[in-house]
Design a protein around this motif. Structure first.
Motif, PDB file in Angstrom:
ATOM      1  N   UNK A  49       0.932  -1.064   0.072  1.00 14.92           N
ATOM      2  CA  UNK A  49      -0.046  -0.079  -0.132  1.00 14.92           C
ATOM      3  C   UNK A  49       0.744   1.215   0.019  1.00 14.92           C
ATOM      4  N   UNK A  50       1.734   1.228   0.813  1.00 16.47           N
ATOM      5  CA  UNK A  50       2.965   2.395   0.760  1.00 16.47           C
ATOM      6  C   UNK A  50       3.398   2.851  -0.432  1.00 16.47           C
ATOM      7  N   UNK A  51       4.203   1.820  -1.182  1.00 17.57           N
ATOM      8  CA  UNK A  51       4.722   1.717  -2.541  1.00 17.57           C
ATOM      9  C   UNK A  51       3.445   2.323  -3.599  1.00 17.57           C
ATOM     10  N   UNK A  52       2.089   1.868  -3.527  1.00 16.32           N
ATOM     11  CA  UNK A  52       1.289   2.320  -4.205  1.00 16.32           C
ATOM     12  C   UNK A  52       1.195   3.841  -4.320  1.00 16.32           C
ATOM     13  N   UNK A  53       1.228   4.310  -3.094  1.00 17.34           N
ATOM     14  CA  UNK A  53       1.250   5.687  -2.796  1.00 17.34           C
ATOM     15  C   UNK A  53       2.286   6.632  -3.273  1.00 17.34           C
ATOM     16  N   UNK A  54       3.432   5.839  -3.059  1.00 14.96           N
ATOM     17  CA  UNK A  54       4.612   6.707  -2.891  1.00 14.96           C
ATOM     18  C   UNK A  54       5.315   6.766  -4.476  1.00 14.96           C
ATOM     19  N   UNK A  55       4.875   5.676  -5.105  1.00 17.38           N
ATOM     20  CA  UNK A  55       5.241   5.873  -6.367  1.00 17.38           C
ATOM     21  C   UNK A  55       5.168   7.049  -7.242  1.00 17.38           C
ATOM     22  N   UNK A  56       3.888   7.512  -6.872  1.00 17.57           N
ATOM     23  CA  UNK A  56       3.669   9.087  -7.457  1.00 17.57           C
ATOM     24  C   UNK A  56       4.657   9.987  -6.983  1.00 17.57           C
ATOM     25  N   UNK A  57       5.264  10.064  -5.978  1.00 23.32           N
ATOM     26  CA  UNK A  57       6.439  10.798  -5.397  1.00 23.32           C
ATOM     27  C   UNK A  57       7.727  10.506  -6.077  1.00 23.32           C
ATOM     28  N   UNK A  58       7.846   9.204  -6.428  1.00 22.30           N
ATOM     29  CA  UNK A  58       9.155   8.859  -7.191  1.00 22.30           C
ATOM     30  C   UNK A  58       9.444   8.939  -8.446  1.00 22.30           C
ATOM     31  N   UNK A  59       7.939   8.693  -9.239  1.00 24.23           N
ATOM     32  CA  UNK A  59       8.029   8.563 -10.728  1.00 24.23           C
ATOM     33  C   UNK A  59       7.064   9.606 -11.503  1.00 24.23           C
ATOM     34  N   UNK A  60       6.133  10.130 -10.512  1.00 31.20           N
ATOM     35  CA  UNK A  60       5.047  11.050 -10.839  1.00 31.20           C
ATOM     36  C   UNK A  60       3.749  10.601 -11.280  1.00 31.20           C
ATOM     37  N   UNK A  61       3.711   9.278 -11.051  1.00 31.86           N
ATOM     38  CA  UNK A  61       2.212   8.814 -11.127  1.00 31.86           C
ATOM     39  C   UNK A  61       2.335   7.290 -10.495  1.00 31.86           C
TER      40      UNK A  61
END
Length: 206
Positions: A23-35
Motif C-alpha cells: 500500500x505504501x509503495x502504491x502511494x509513494x510511486x507518485x512521489x518517485x516517478x510522478x504517477x
C-alpha cells in the motif's frame, strides 16, 4: 517469527509487512516517478500471494485432505515461494508485451516494495538499527529516482542497480548473504532492470 495482535487474532508480522509495504509503495510511486503504478502492480502482488498460499495444497495434499482448514494457517513454504516467484516473473514477461508501463515501472516498484517491507518488518521485530537504515535507504531511493530519474544523462538502470547493491550490503551486515530472501531480491531485480533497459532502448512500443 514475530506476530501482530489484531483484535482477537495474532497475524504473522511478515503478512502485515507485505500488505503495508504494498500500500505504501502504491502511494509513494507518485512521489518517485510522478504517477501511481498501473493495474499490473496489484495483479502481480495478488498472483504471488495466492500462489504462495494455495501451493500448500499442492505440496501438502494429504495433510490438506485430512484437515482442510489447515489452509488457513499454513502456506506453500519455500517451494511455494519459488513457484510464486517463477509465476510472477512469467506474468511480468507477458504483461510488458502489451503494457509498456510494466517494463518502465517494475524495477522501481520492486526496489521500493522490498525496502518498505524490510523497514516495516524490522520495526515490528524491534530491530530498530536495521529498520532505521532500511527507512533511510527507502527515502533516499525515492528522492534519487525523483531528482535523477528523468535526466537523460543518468542511466536509470545503473541507478536502480546501485540501490539494490546497497540493500544487499545492509542485509549482509545483519545476516548471511546467501539466503533465499537475498537470492529472490537479486533474481527479481536483475529481471526487472533488464526489462527497464530494454524499454529505454526500444521505447514504449515494445
Amino acid at each position: 517469527m514475530s506476530y501482530v495482535p489484531i483484535l482477537h487474532l495474532t497475524v504473522p508480522a511478515v503478512w502485515i509487512s507485505v500488505l503495508l509495504a504494498a500500500a505504501a509503495v502504491s502511494l509513494l510511486m507518485r512521489a518517485a516517478i510522478g504517477h501511481k503504478p498501473g493495474e499490473w502492480y496489484w495483479n502481480a502482488l495478488a498472483l504471488y500471494i495466492l500462489t504462495w498460499k494455495l501451493s500448500y495444497i499442492v505440496f501438502n495434499l494429504q495433510h490438506f485432505l485430512d484437515m482442510p482448514l489447515s489452509i488457513l494457517y499454513f502456506n506453500g513454504g519455500l517451494y511455494g515461494h519459488l513457484l510464486a516467484i517463477a509465476l510472477l516473473i512469467g506474468y511480468l514477461a507477458l504483461a510488458q508485451r502489451n503494457h509498456a508501463a510494466v517494463a518502465e515501472q517494475a524495477a522501481t516498484a520492486w526496489l521500493l516494495f522490498f525496502l518498505a517491507y524490510q523497514s516495516i518488518l524490522h520495526y515490528f521485530e524491534a530491530e530498530f538499527v536495521q529498520a532505521a537504515l532500511q527507512t533511510a535507504l527507502f527515502a533516499a531511493a525515492i528522492v534519487a529516482i525523483r531528482m535523477l530519474g528523468k535526466r537523460p544523462d543518468v542511466p536509470n538502470g545503473l541507478l536502480l542497480a546501485a540501490f539494490f547493491t546497497v540493500e544487499l550490503l545492509i542485509l549482509s551486515v545483519f545476516g548471511p548473504l546467501l539466503t533465499w530472501q537475498n537470492a529472490t531480491l537479486i533474481v527479481v531485480a536483475a529481471f526487472t532492470i533488464a526489462l527497464y533497459i530494454r524499454f529505454e532502448q526500444k521505447g514504449p512500443s515494445i
